[in-house]
Design an enzyme around this catalytic site. Structure first.
Site, short mmCIF file in Angstrom:
data_model
loop_
_atom_site.label_atom_id
_atom_site.label_comp_id
_atom_site.label_asym_id
_atom_site.label_seq_id
_atom_site.Cartn_x
_atom_site.Cartn_y
_atom_site.Cartn_z
N GLY A 203 35.91 43.51 45.07
CA GLY A 203 36.03 42.59 46.21
C GLY A 203 34.84 42.68 47.15
O GLY A 203 33.93 43.50 46.94
N CYS B 209 34.10 53.47 30.37
CA CYS B 209 35.34 54.09 29.94
C CYS B 209 35.12 55.54 29.59
O CYS B 209 34.07 55.91 29.09
CB CYS B 209 35.88 53.37 28.71
SG CYS B 209 35.96 51.62 28.96
#
Ligand SMILES: Cc1cc2nc3c(=O)[nH]c(=O)nc-3n(C[C@H](O)[C@H](O)[C@H](O)COP(=O)(O)OP(=O)(O)OC[C@H]3O[C@@H](n4cnc5c(N)ncnc54)[C@H](O)[C@@H]3O)c2cc1C
Ligand SMILES: Cc1cc2nc3c(=O)[nH]c(=O)nc-3n(C[C@H](O)[C@H](O)[C@H](O)COP(=O)(O)OP(=O)(O)OC[C@H]3O[C@@H](n4cnc5c(N)ncnc54)[C@H](O)[C@@H]3O)c2cc1C
Ligand SMILES: Cc1cc2nc3c(=O)[nH]c(=O)nc-3n(C[C@H](O)[C@H](O)[C@H](O)COP(=O)(O)O)c2cc1C
Ligand SMILES: Cc1cc2nc3c(=O)[nH]c(=O)nc-3n(C[C@H](O)[C@H](O)[C@H](O)COP(=O)(O)O)c2cc1C
Ligand code: FES
Ligand code: FES
Lengths: 315, 274, 315, 274
Positions: free
Chosen positions: A229, A142
């Protein structure tokens, strides 16, 4: 399962149990943070008692509304997301979400983050007071809002600082989740272990972007987002392999796992456990399928203990 | 909610670019409520990766394969070809494998509808309305306003008529039914007397106008919304809409997939679509 | 082409011509280095006179035999390669491969690299003596063998050094090809431009790895390799966008281009031209198709000059 | 060399896990030489991404669709299902679209074969040998040794016999023909008298033994090799094999796709396969 039926005289099951920095899991399969809500969302579809652990959506000190929509874009063999870490906040999590998780006989790993160094510390403190949380996964991908948005996880000094602080506030197993948007992941991996990480998760999403050519606008309201993915699996396996060479704490392999072979690939590269992310969306049965498949693979390959697979790459 | 690997029974192009597909779906009949949807994996490959959401248009039964067996249940989708996923879906043939996850979402609130339901559909927006009409047609007055750009976009009229639902067709170019926007027909219809409820599905621009009209006339409105979806079950937080009264300080974020796809218009922050 | 037939009164063609650091191309479509051999391999399948430029396989001072096989592995929506920069060497290229290229009316861009700083300089010197080479593309994604294998392109100082040296030896348009295996690509992008790059190519392959789970051995003899293909496109588009914000030289967008929309995505993100890599293997017609498709897109969207698209992202 | 989008004429499972597929391929007849191959895109999607190489088993002609038109050319593949690409290929049906690029590679050197050709095939290794047999059967003595693990792996025997090629079958488990390895049959055959040439295709382990036997008996051998391929045209340098006499100082690297897939055994560095 063919091994069982072919050898009725001596039926055996491989040991699938693994240890992540002191936390024992019945098997190495768990969801990746942010793809499994707070556990209950998939309760109708996934036998929660069958998987190794439940990993929560990333929690922060205060509730977070995340980014504007659109937040999702499909990409070749993957997806981009810019959910922006929307979550109910640690207090609401404990109050509203934990009761359900308490009813499930599976360890809970709380993924969390902060907008500032201090927030990281405070969430850690709150988490350490929650007995139902078996371990914490610290997301350092982050931006540090106080320090001009530089991502904690790309700078070994900043990473070290935040991990040390969290470590002081949290004594149960601490997993640090690394970002792949980095030149040399082993530098931060080493810094994380030195600062007290009991285990490392690799990898978070790769930063990507997609544009609608007719409107000429980004497909995500946030412009960029995280790529996940199958598309990213080769990058993830490589990074797990590199990190496994560099440190000796357990590694949780993440990135594009869909099939049993994909999970095994990570184990062979050096992971002790794996997390399934985007694949949950596509096939909610993925994790159950992986647990069965790992067992079947071990039987076929005559592997009595799945830990024999870990880091067993033959070069 | 189930995730099943099943079989395409039939796939037919019913109008240029629109298909109707029947998919074997045991036990879905008693599970599906009007307005719910399924997530379809068009092909068991990594590309296209995500599932696609489609409303359940209808539940039907095939004649039993042999005596003594119960009739086989199927669900029917109506879909428009718009991109890669629907292009592939259009090529599927009888016997092809397909995976469906569902039923998902909340569906229409049947209890609050009252005695006089007006359905408003734009193009493929008829998809969630058939089951709603079917559930209400026997006991209530149900009418349908069906609009489209052109004749090709007007679907399933006879299905609704077979239920005894009065259907009013309009097209932008006048190639079928009245010439004009379905929202104009709606305004006129409401001027003649307000129904007890309106249910709408269609393009967002059209929904917004319908919402404005219904709000002005104080007719209770249920809208079926669309959003980009990854999971369909409330886990990814990809499909959020802002609820009425949402603010950063007091966030009211709703998932279209789980809190919706059907919302009472009063529960939605309409400014976000402006 | 529908625009043409619908408006027979005023037929027009968009201008597809672009300029890359002083080199004018008839259109912005060219092959990516290493996926098109030395041009002649695809001569039967690709109308070489139709594309913007021909980019050669990476050339080095001496011939290079590359890595052992297997060198190729398929991955979801992509592929890994560890060819290891096998090439005939600059001298053989000039002697044996250039005569064919001379017969084609399309500018030749020579991609090149060195194993050491000095080698980079020497190849640049040799290339500058070859009139048929219109521009050079400097691949800095190679390990610096003298400095412990650290990749030139991941360190702005090393990148700057090698580019400055090459710049001294090469006065025609110099394109520098950046690696995506980096925390912040804009740092090296800026360093490259300051050191004299006339244009930047983004991106080279992402480092990845794949394992055969039955043999537990890496699918590539070299263990790791470069990931290319549609899988990496979101990362590539993001990096082109970032670099376009950071520098003002032309950018060549590379990574997973298959369809016309993909090429346009890169232009909108800020690329002046594009290179097609792995897609050539899958559909040798890709580049021709892109040239036609760009023209058709411009007509449909009433874009008179393709340069209007460059960096036209609407946020 | 052409890249065409074409149509599957027929796809049949001829033995457990083996298929024969006919694909419309105008003009391929005059282009294909025995031993050449095509790169097949099993599906126009990004996954699986790469094309798959397959030998041209045979060229044939369909009856013309109507009078006056020339008969339509097709090429025939024989393939074994081993992974994702071939699994998809196995599901293709008449009328499905497919893309083929070819013919590729060098093919067999017909000039050096002499009068007495012995074909040796292991399982799916028959694929490149049929066209070679066909090209030679009229003018030369041609025999075929066909080996496989079990009966299921013995393919296309009648095709070869129809050409008048004497065919000797052996299986490891004795379920068809002689029990034993095809290499044992070869050794025996050569002991009875050497042919003027041997051509072999099959698993690498078997090819290596064949090579050792032929080298010892000094029979000229042509081998059809396999390698992982991305491009099939010599551009990617993915499919290299070391040529005879290769060294780092004097590299002799050959592309299987362009310099091969057929090589004279003397041109290959056999140590690399040990
Ligand atoms: C709850 C719900 C019910 C729906 N019911 C129907 C129906 O019954 N019939 C029908 O024809 N369509 C329906 N849609 C829209 C349908 O999901 C999209 O048209 C379809 O996903 C497009 O896929 P594609 O691959 O062809 O398009 P692409 O544009 O190639 O898809 C790319 C991505 O965007 C998503 N996407 C594109 N358009 C939409 C859209 N309008 N809504 C949501 N996601 C979208 C796709 O799912 C995919 O993830 C519904 C959408 C939702 C949210
Ligand atoms: C010149 C040549 C001719 C061939 N002719 C035939 C034929 O006529 N009939 C037949 O059944 N097979 C033939 N093969 C082998 C065939 O190409 C592979 O079986 C096929 O590519 C496997 O694809 P898959 O997706 O099913 O397997 P996967 O293992 O899923 O494929 C993964 C990747 O590895 C490659 N690959 C896997 N096995 C092989 C192999 N043995 N050789 C080359 N690449 C491989 C695939 O092409 C793909 O890129 C030939 C190979 C070559 C090189
Ligand atoms: C929709 C979505 C939300 C995510 N949210 C989080 C999060 O809150 N915290 C976190 O550490 N990772 C988050 N991730 C990253 C995943 O945990 C995982 O690292 C990544 O998706 C790669 O795994 P995959 O390829 O299996 O999806 C999120 C991923 C997705 C797709
Ligand atoms: C087989 C292969 C060989 C390559 N060789 C080179 C090379 O010699 N020099 C170079 O700069 N890039 C090389 N590349 C990288 C490509 O030029 C390109 O940057 C990369 O493949 C991404 O583009 P793509 O996704 O379109 O393939 C190679 C890529 C492949 C797949
Ligand atoms: S689609 Fe995932 S939360 Fe709605
Ligand atoms: S497959 Fe590309 S060079 Fe042979």
């Amino acid at each position: 399962m063919s091994g069982i039926s072919q050898q009725p005289a001596e039926p055996w099951k491989p040991n699938l149990q693994v240890d992540i920095g002191g936390l024992t899991l019945r098997n190495p399969v768990m969801p990746a943070s942010g793809t499994f809500g707070y556990g209950e969302e998939y309760a109708e579809l996934v036998e929660l008692g069958k998987i190794g652990a439940i990993v929560t959506k990333g929690l922060s000190l205060k509730p977070k509304t995340g980014n504007p929509t659109p937040r999702i874009a499909e990409t070749p063999a993957g997806m981009l997301n810019a959910v922006g870490l929307q979550n109910v906040g640690i207090d609401c999590f404990v109050r509203d979400k934990l009761p359900f998780l308490r009813s499930v006989d599976t360890p809970v790993i709380a993924n969390f983050f902060g907008n500032t160094l201090e927030e990281y510390g405070e969430v850690a403190k709150k988490l350490s007071d929650v007995p139902e949380v078996a371990a914490a996964e610290l997301n350092i991908s982050c931006p540090n809002v106080k320090q001009g948005g530089i991502v904690f996880g790309t700078d070994p000094r900043a990473a070290s600082e935040v991990i040390s602080l969290v470590r002081k506030n949290y004594s149960k197993p601490l997993i640090v989740k690394l970002t792949p948007n980095i030149t040399d992941i082993t530098v931060v991996a080493r810094a994380a272990v030195e600062a007290g990480a009991d285990a490392l998760s690799c990898i978070n999403t790769l930063t990507g972007m997609s544009i609608d050519v007719r409107s000429r606008s980004p497909r995500l309201a946030n412009v960029t987002g995280g790529l996940s993915g199958p598309a990213i699996r080769p990058v993830a396996v490589r990074m797990v392999y590199q990190v496994a060479q560099a440190v000796s704490v357990p590694i949780i392999g993440i990135g594009g796992i869909v099939e049993v072979e994909d999970a095994i690939e990570f184990l062979i590269a050096g992971a002790t456990a794996v997390q399934v992310g985007s694949a949950n969306f596509v096939n909610p049965g993925t994790m159950g399928h992986l647990v069965d498949g790992l067992e079947a693979f071990c039987i076929e390959e005559k592997i009595r203990d799945i830990r024999e697979l870990i880091g067993s790459l033959r070069i | 909610m189930k995730d099943i690997q099943t079989t395409v029974v039939e796939n037919q192009e019913i109008s240029s670019g629109y298909f109707r597909m029947k998919i074997l779906a045991p036990e879905f009949g008693r599970m599906v409520k009007p307005g719910q949807f399924v997530m379809v994996k068009v092909r068991q490959l990594n590309d296209p990766f995500l599932r696609r959401p489609f409303c359940v248009f209808r539940i039907g039964f095939l004649p039993p394969e042999s005596d003594g067996l119960p009739p086989r249940e199927y669900l029917e989708l109506v879909f428009k070809v718009v991109g890669r996923g629907t292009e592939i879906l259009a090529t599927l043939k009888t016997g092809d494998r397909i995976a469906i996850l569902g039923p998902l979402g909340n569906g229409f609130d049947l209890d609050s509808i009252g005695e006089d339901l007006l359905l408003v559909a734009g193009g493929i927006g008829v998809a969630p309305l058939y089951m709603l009409g079917e559930a209400c047609a026997k006991k209530k007055k149900v009418r349908l306003l069906l609009g489209g750009r052109t004749r090709d976009d007007i679907l399933a009229v006879t299905d609704f008529e077979r239920l005894g639902i009065e259907t009013y067709v309009s097209t932008d170019d006048g190639t079928l039914g009245e010439k004009g926007l379905v929202t104009e027909v709606l305004a006129q219809t409401l001027a003649d007397g307000a129904p007890s409820a309106v249910a709408v599905c269609g393009p967002m621009a059209m929904i917004s106008v319908v919402q404005t009209i219904c709000r002005k006339q104080q007719v209770p409105l249920q809208v079926s919304l669309e959003a980009l979806m990854a999971c369909g079950v409330g886990a990814c937080l990809g499909c959020m809409v802002k609820g009425a009264g949402h603010s950063e300080a007091e966030p009211r974020l709703l998932t279209v997939c789980k809190n919706g796809p059907v919302f009472r218009d009063v529960d939605i922050d309409w400014a976000q679509f402006a």
